[in-house]
Write a protein that holds these residues in place. Structure first.
Motif, PDB file in Angstrom:
ATOM      1  N   GLU A 184       0.826  -1.205   0.000  1.00 41.79           N
ATOM      2  CA  GLU A 184       0.000   0.000   0.000  1.00 41.79           C
ATOM      3  C   GLU A 184       0.861   1.257   0.000  1.00 41.79           C
ATOM      4  OE1 GLU A 184      -2.991   0.392  -0.595  1.00 41.79           O
ATOM      5  OE2 GLU A 184      -3.364   2.473  -0.002  1.00 41.79           O
ATOM      6  N   ARG A 189       2.055   1.792  -3.511  1.00 40.70           N
ATOM      7  CA  ARG A 189       0.975   2.280  -4.368  1.00 40.70           C
ATOM      8  C   ARG A 189       0.766   3.774  -4.184  1.00 40.70           C
ATOM      9  NH1 ARG A 189      -4.956   2.698  -4.552  1.00 40.70           N
ATOM     10  NH2 ARG A 189      -5.084   2.465  -2.280  1.00 40.70           N
ATOM     11  N   ARG A 190       0.760   4.235  -2.949  1.00 36.23           N
ATOM     12  CA  ARG A 190       0.550   5.660  -2.694  1.00 36.23           C
ATOM     13  C   ARG A 190       1.747   6.493  -3.149  1.00 36.23           C
ATOM     14  NH1 ARG A 190      -2.717   6.023   3.119  1.00 36.23           N
ATOM     15  NH2 ARG A 190      -4.133   4.270   2.698  1.00 36.23           N
ATOM     16  N   GLN A 202       3.713   5.810  -5.667  1.00 37.44           N
ATOM     17  CA  GLN A 202       3.635   5.907  -7.133  1.00 37.44           C
ATOM     18  C   GLN A 202       2.574   6.926  -7.549  1.00 37.44           C
ATOM     19  OE1 GLN A 202       2.927   1.831  -8.302  1.00 37.44           O
ATOM     20  NE2 GLN A 202       5.113   1.311  -8.301  1.00 37.44           N
ATOM     21  N   TYR A 256      -8.964   7.568 -10.450  1.00 36.40           N
ATOM     22  CA  TYR A 256      -8.277   6.433  -9.833  1.00 36.40           C
ATOM     23  C   TYR A 256      -8.416   6.475  -8.315  1.00 36.40           C
ATOM     24  CZ  TYR A 256      -4.503   3.459  -8.137  1.00 36.40           C
ATOM     25  OH  TYR A 256      -3.791   2.494  -7.472  1.00 36.40           O
ATOM     26  N   ARG A 295     -10.234   3.789  -5.873  1.00 36.53           N
ATOM     27  CA  ARG A 295      -9.338   3.053  -4.967  1.00 36.53           C
ATOM     28  C   ARG A 295      -8.876   4.017  -3.872  1.00 36.53           C
ATOM     29  NH1 ARG A 295      -8.643   2.307 -10.149  1.00 36.53           N
ATOM     30  NH2 ARG A 295      -8.613   0.218 -11.082  1.00 36.53           N
TER      31      ARG A 295
END
Length: 302
Positions: free
Chosen positions: A134, A137-138, A140, A286, A290
């Motif tokens: 996670e 992901r954040r 990026q 996005y 999410r």
């Protein structure tokens, strides 16, 4: 049959002609009559003329068809595949080539900005506390957003870098000044969990200017320019843009430097240009699908 000629005289042509005709009639006597060949010859002539016209017509039709369909059918390559970029026309016999457009600015390779590290205060969490997947992901998401802000916002804001404290935190800076940047896509709470937005109107006494604008897709946005901290006669201003998207409330803002008392080098119109960019709205979509932030709520009794 013989003729009697006198010595010293030449042949008589008329007499010979009569003798030849009589001989032919005698030879043909008793034979069947000959058929009339004229009607047969005429019929054969008409059939040959009809076939010739049909052949000419078929040839002309084939040329016309080749000119029509050849203009739209792709040429086949020797390898069995098609070459969609090339077409052939019987009329023009020209070849066209589709040129690949240059890459967009978002697709151009950019240096990855180094995140700004801020230590969390007591009771505050950081992205370092997240599970590795996670957190990546954040990070990026922040890198993409920071690169877009760095491209679209004024150069006076300086390079925009993500802040590792929270996914919504960024920072611009130039000439020793630091400008906080917020890009938040927070899920909306249940009705009553958050206060409603006040009416959008100017308040000169508080240095507040407010107006609305329409984003692509019929999204109504609110733009505000407001005075922040003041020191003596100095006052700094910042800009803020907010709108609802899907199940989220979106906010993007740039504030001034409280230490050097320099206002944000960004206008409300420049912030609106960022919100209208399709790439920015893709990031919003996005994050709405999410979520990376907690649902908004009101702190009661505080």
């Amino acid at each position: 049959m013989f003729t009697d000629r006198s010595p010293g005289r030449g042949p008589d042509p008329e007499a010979e002609s009569l003798l030849i005709r009589a001989a032919m009639e005698q030879a043909a006597e008793g034979a069947p009559a000959l058929p009339d060949l004229v009607p047969v010859a005429l019929a054969q002539g008409r059939r040959r003329r009809t076939r010739a016209r049909a052949a000419i017509g078929a040839g002309v039709t084939g040329v016309v068809a080749l000119g029509v369909f050849g203009a739209v059918l792709p040429m086949w390559s020797s390898g069995g595949g098609t070459q969609p970029a090339q077409t052939w026309s019987a009329a023009s016999q020209t070849t066209t080539t589709t040129v690949t457009p240059p890459p967009s600015p978002a697709a151009t390779a950019r240096p990855v900005p180094t995140p700004v590290h801020i230590e969390p205060t007591e009771g505050e969490t950081s992205m370092a506390d997240l599970p590795p997947a996670e957190r990546i992901r954040r990070e990026q998401f922040q890198q993409q957003a920071a690169a877009l802000f760095d491209e679209l916002l004024p150069r006076q804001l300086g390079p925009v870098r993500p802040v590792d404290l929270a996914v919504s935190r960024y920072q611009g800076g130039r000439n020793g000044n630091t400008f906080p940047v917020i890009f938040s896509v927070r899920p909306q709470g249940d009705p009553g969990d958050a206060p409603a937005d006040p009416p959008c109107r100017d308040t000169p006494l508080k240095g507040l200017e407010c107006r609305t604008a329409m984003l692509p897709g019929g999204i109504k946005a609110r733009l505000m320019t407001a005075e922040g901290n003041s020191r003596g006669t100095q006052t700094i201003t910042g800009v803020n843009l907010a709108f609802a998207y899907g199940d989220s409330r979106v906010r993007i803002s740039v504030d001034g430097d409280d230490t050097s008392m320099v206002s944000a080098p960004v206008t409300a119109e420049q912030l609106l240009a960022v919100a209208e960019d399709p790439r920015f709205l893709e990031l919003v979509a996005y994050a709405d699908g999410r979520p990376m932030e907690e649902k908004e709520h009101t702190v009661r009794g505080g």
